[in-house]
Design a protein around this motif. Structure first.
Motif, short mmCIF file in Angstrom:
data_model
loop_
_atom_site.label_atom_id
_atom_site.label_comp_id
_atom_site.label_asym_id
_atom_site.label_seq_id
_atom_site.Cartn_x
_atom_site.Cartn_y
_atom_site.Cartn_z
N PRO A 1 0.67 -1.34 -0.15
CA PRO A 1 -0.27 0.08 -0.03
C PRO A 1 0.46 1.22 -0.41
CG PRO A 1 -0.74 -1.97 1.93
CD PRO A 1 0.48 -2.20 1.69
N LYS A 2 2.16 0.86 0.54
CA LYS A 2 2.63 2.27 0.59
C LYS A 2 4.73 1.53 0.01
CE LYS A 2 3.54 6.60 1.41
NZ LYS A 2 3.71 8.38 0.10
N PRO A 3 4.46 1.06 -1.76
CA PRO A 3 5.78 1.36 -1.78
C PRO A 3 7.28 2.22 -1.38
CG PRO A 3 4.59 1.49 -3.87
CD PRO A 3 3.46 1.99 -2.41
N MET A 4 6.69 3.60 -1.92
CA MET A 4 8.05 4.19 -1.95
C MET A 4 7.50 5.58 -0.56
SD MET A 4 10.17 2.31 -3.66
CE MET A 4 11.56 4.33 -3.93
N GLU A 5 8.51 5.42 0.85
CA GLU A 5 8.31 6.62 1.75
C GLU A 5 8.51 7.37 0.28
OE1 GLU A 5 6.93 6.09 4.44
OE2 GLU A 5 6.92 3.93 4.08
N GLY A 6 7.99 9.12 1.13
CA GLY A 6 8.72 9.82 0.38
C GLY A 6 7.42 11.10 0.26
N ASN A 7 7.25 11.68 -0.89
CA ASN A 7 6.70 12.44 -1.38
C ASN A 7 5.93 10.97 -3.07
OD1 ASN A 7 4.20 14.37 -2.12
ND2 ASN A 7 5.91 15.46 -2.91
N TRP A 8 5.60 10.38 -2.13
CA TRP A 8 4.58 9.81 -3.53
C TRP A 8 3.55 8.87 -3.35
CZ3 TRP A 8 7.79 9.62 -7.76
CH2 TRP A 8 9.10 10.20 -6.75
N ASN A 9 2.63 8.40 -4.04
CA ASN A 9 1.22 8.03 -3.37
C ASN A 9 1.95 6.70 -3.28
OD1 ASN A 9 0.91 10.80 -4.82
ND2 ASN A 9 -0.78 9.57 -5.88
N GLY A 10 0.45 6.55 -2.76
CA GLY A 10 0.21 4.88 -1.96
C GLY A 10 -0.06 3.90 -3.05
N ALA A 11 -0.75 2.93 -2.45
CA ALA A 11 -1.34 2.16 -3.63
C ALA A 11 -2.73 1.61 -3.01
CB ALA A 11 -0.36 0.69 -4.36
N GLY A 12 -3.74 2.25 -3.45
CA GLY A 12 -4.66 1.49 -2.80
C GLY A 12 -5.48 -0.10 -3.42
N CYS A 13 -6.73 0.35 -2.76
CA CYS A 13 -7.67 -1.21 -4.12
C CYS A 13 -9.21 -0.58 -3.93
CB CYS A 13 -7.79 -2.28 -4.10
SG CYS A 13 -9.00 -3.61 -4.68
N HIS A 14 -9.38 0.86 -4.49
CA HIS A 14 -10.80 1.67 -4.61
C HIS A 14 -12.03 0.77 -4.41
CE1 HIS A 14 -8.43 5.36 -5.24
NE2 HIS A 14 -8.41 4.89 -3.79
N THR A 15 -13.04 1.10 -3.91
CA THR A 15 -14.37 -0.03 -4.12
C THR A 15 -15.29 0.24 -4.02
OG1 THR A 15 -13.35 -1.68 -3.35
CG2 THR A 15 -15.29 -1.92 -3.08
N ASN A 16 -15.64 0.42 -5.66
CA ASN A 16 -17.33 0.66 -6.01
C ASN A 16 -18.53 -0.23 -5.67
OD1 ASN A 16 -16.59 3.39 -7.18
ND2 ASN A 16 -15.44 1.85 -8.18
N VAL A 17 -19.53 1.28 -5.26
CA VAL A 17 -20.58 -0.50 -4.65
C VAL A 17 -21.73 0.38 -4.60
CG1 VAL A 17 -21.38 -1.13 -2.24
CG2 VAL A 17 -19.11 -0.89 -2.63
N SER A 18 -22.58 -1.07 -5.27
CA SER A 18 -24.29 -0.12 -5.83
C SER A 18 -25.11 -0.74 -5.09
CB SER A 18 -24.25 1.00 -6.82
OG SER A 18 -24.58 -0.47 -7.93
N THR A 19 -26.61 -1.01 -5.08
CA THR A 19 -27.68 -2.01 -4.89
C THR A 19 -28.37 -1.47 -6.02
OG1 THR A 19 -29.02 -0.43 -3.11
CG2 THR A 19 -27.38 -2.03 -2.23
N LYS A 20 -29.22 -2.22 -5.64
CA LYS A 20 -30.65 -1.78 -7.25
C LYS A 20 -31.26 -0.91 -6.69
CE LYS A 20 -34.80 -4.81 -8.53
NZ LYS A 20 -35.37 -3.43 -9.16
N GLN A 21 -31.17 -0.29 -5.52
CA GLN A 21 -32.09 0.62 -5.06
C GLN A 21 -31.05 1.89 -5.16
OE1 GLN A 21 -33.28 -0.66 -0.62
NE2 GLN A 21 -34.91 -0.62 -1.23
N MET A 22 -30.24 1.49 -4.90
CA MET A 22 -28.68 2.97 -5.12
C MET A 22 -28.83 2.96 -6.58
SD MET A 22 -26.15 2.09 -2.99
CE MET A 22 -25.67 1.55 -1.34
N ARG A 23 -29.40 2.48 -7.66
CA ARG A 23 -28.65 1.95 -8.84
C ARG A 23 -30.42 2.72 -9.85
NH1 ARG A 23 -26.44 -2.46 -8.07
NH2 ARG A 23 -28.33 -3.50 -8.88
N GLU A 24 -31.82 3.08 -8.72
CA GLU A 24 -32.73 3.65 -9.86
C GLU A 24 -33.36 4.97 -9.12
OE1 GLU A 24 -35.16 1.01 -7.65
OE2 GLU A 24 -35.14 -1.05 -9.16
#
Length: 371
Positions: A241-264
């Protein structure tokens, strides 16, 4: 010159001479499973007399769990239970890849087999038709542990030109990315897209939308194929998740979520309800969003580099520094999905999707806590 493995220098033309030989109607099946670390993947291959038409045609198998951090040597046989079948993009049709659950000698789930509990939750909430899409970030390294194509005795230019960049001075390792994409498509993995990320030598691919238990199955096989492609090129794909220390971005696994009601129509109301529930269980989610109880994510979720603080829960429209982001289009259309930006790159997708589904849809008694 990047440090690549010696195996990657073997003559691929010689290899292809053998790979193109006929198989006489028989089929190679590669069994894939999660090892005792909860992060590593293992695999081994056997021959079947004919091409399997479904997962029911794949027999159970076993392996030595004492060599995968999953058992003691005195009682080491573990069961491999096939659960999902894919085409094999390495040895090609009719050969298969098979994702497996691992059971112990007593046929109970192994400690790192989180699929069973996830499947039970997804079955309980199936009327909600919950969809997930996970954005897997990863970083390419040479086998010497140095980021691929970074200067040997220094650093590349600062972040800025690399995200979705093009050109030899901006995109490092694109051949790997494109081969992995094609391998996933051939295999039948529900890969959605890919792009270069903010830190040089960092990339992302997205898997989804997948319903319920399929999310974990497809992401784990996509990860296997990533490591397999990198093996051919002689480099290493890290999910740190943080392969290089310092002023570099980490690595995530952003998770997108929806249900049937959310999509309507009017679904934003249900999205806001889910976010409110998530806000009350922030620390519990942080503990399961990486394999080490939040220790890995503590290095990444600092409030800098497009992350929220690990200590606080936040949500906002189009805000990539929040725990939960509501995409701007969703805010405008008043329906759609939300993005949980807290899961780490090395998370177990079965644990993450189970936690989100449980918090948002099961309303367990006594489950609330202050953030």
């Amino acid at each position: 010159m990047a440090s690549v493995s010696l195996s990657s220098h073997l003559d691929k033309a010689v290899r292809q001479q053998y790979m193109s030989l006929p198989q006489g109607g028989r089929c190679q099946v590669t069994y894939i499973w999660i090892d005792g670390t909860g992060e590593g993947l293992r695999n081994k291959t056997r021959t079947l007399d004919s091409e399997p038409s479904s997962i029911d045609d794949i027999p159970e198998w076993n392996f030595d769990g004492s060599s995968t951090y999953q058992a003691e040597g005195s009682n080491s046989d573990m069961y491999l239970i096939p659960v999902r079948m894919f085409r094999d993009p390495v040895s090609l049709d009719p050969n298969k890849l098979v994702l497996c659950e691992v059971l112990k000698y007593n046929r109970l789930p192994a400690e790192t087999n989180h699929r069973v509990a996830c499947r039970d939750v997804m079955e309980e909430i199936k009327e909600h038709c919950i969809w997930f899409g996970m954005e897997q970030e990863y970083t390419l390294f040479g086998i010497d542990g140095h980021p691929y194509s970074w200067p040997t005795n220094g650093f590349p230019k600062p972040q800025g030109p690399f995200y979705c960049g093009v050109g030899a001075d901006c995109a490092f390792g694109r051949d790997i990315v494109e081969c992995h994409y094609k391998a996933c498509l051939y295999a039948g993995v529900n890969i959605y897209g890919t792009n270069a990320e903010v830190m040089p030598s960092q990339w992302e691919f997205q898997v989804g939308p997948c319903e319920g238990i399929e999310m974990g199955d497809h992401l784990w096989v996509a990860r296997f194929l990533l490591h397999r492609v990198c093996e051919d090129f002689g480099v290493v794909a890290s999910l740190d998740p943080k392969p290089m220390e310092g002023n570099w971005n980490g690595a995530g696994c952003h998770t997108n979520v929806s249900t049937k009601q959310m999509r309507e129509a009017g679904g934003l109301h249900y999205i806001e309800q889910a976010i409110e529930k998530l806000s009350k269980k922030h620390s519990q989610h942080i503990r399961v969003y990486d394999p080490h109880g939040g220790v890995d994510n503590k290095r990444r979720l600092t409030g800098l580099h497009e992350t929220s603080s690990i200590e606080d829960f936040s949500a906002g429209v189009a805000n990539r520094s929040a725990s939960i982001r509501i995409p701007r289009q969703v805010g405008q259309e008043q329906k759609g999905y939300f993005e949980d930006r807290r899961p780490a790159a090395n998370c177990d997708p079965y644990i993450v999707t189970k936690a989100i589904a449980t918090t948002c849809l099961l309303n367990l008694e006594g489950a609330e806590e202050s953030k």
